[in-house]
Scaffold this active site. Structure first.
Site, PDB file in Angstrom:
ATOM      1  N   GLU A  73       0.864  -1.178   0.000  1.00 57.96           N
ATOM      2  CA  GLU A  73       0.000   0.000   0.000  1.00 57.96           C
ATOM      3  C   GLU A  73       0.904   1.232   0.000  1.00 57.96           C
ATOM      4  O   GLU A  73       1.776   1.370   0.858  1.00 57.96           O
ATOM      5  CB  GLU A  73      -0.875  -0.011   1.243  1.00 57.96           C
ATOM      6  N   LEU A  74       0.739   2.098  -0.982  1.00 63.60           N
ATOM      7  CA  LEU A  74       1.436   3.380  -1.026  1.00 63.60           C
ATOM      8  C   LEU A  74       0.424   4.454  -0.672  1.00 63.60           C
ATOM      9  O   LEU A  74      -0.632   4.534  -1.300  1.00 63.60           O
ATOM     10  CB  LEU A  74       2.013   3.649  -2.414  1.00 63.60           C
TER      11      LEU A  74
END
Length: 135
Positions: A129-130
């Site tokens: 997850e960015l």
């Protein structure tokens, strides 16, 4: 009753998570090329990826570092990284490296408040997850 101590005892932070990986070259290509992390070697053939004041240690599946690790499994991690820059630019960068976005952009709740996130997989299918903080 739990014993009392004459000093505070609490966890202060996370020093380094560990990823079990199948292939060092593929892992480095993703984390260095796509996410801008920096590889370092240390100890006796050990590897890590540095970013900001953090690092990820890497353990190759066929070469466990510690016999006490019971369930080292590639692809079992779910990591959220805080990023600089607009997510649209990150999406373009990942696309240029052939990395598909699974979900997002979507608003989530991070450790310190709301974040806007995109999700993809690394070469071992760990969920990445960015996120960028909102507000």
């Amino acid at each position: 009753m739990a014993p009392s101590y004459p000093f505070p005892m609490r966890v202060l932070g996370l020093d380094h998570p560990v990823l079990t990986i199948r292939d060092l070259d593929h892992t480095r290509a993703f984390y260095e090329g796509c996410l801008g992390m920096v590889h370092e070697s240390f100890g006796e053939g050990r590897h890590a990826l540095r970013f900001g004041a953090q690092k990820l240690n890497l353990h190759l599946l066929e070469r466990p570092v510690d016999a006490n690790v019971r369930h080292a499994t590639p692809g079992s991690a779910d990591l959220c990284f805080l990023a600089e820059g607009p997510l649209e630019a990150w999406m373009a960068r990942l696309a240029n490296h052939g990395v598909a976005i699974i979900t997002g952009p979507i608003t989530r709740t991070g450790a310190t408040g709301p974040i806007r996130s995109i999700y993809c997989y690394d070469p071992d299918e760990n969920l990445i997850e960015l996120s960028v903080p909102l507000g």
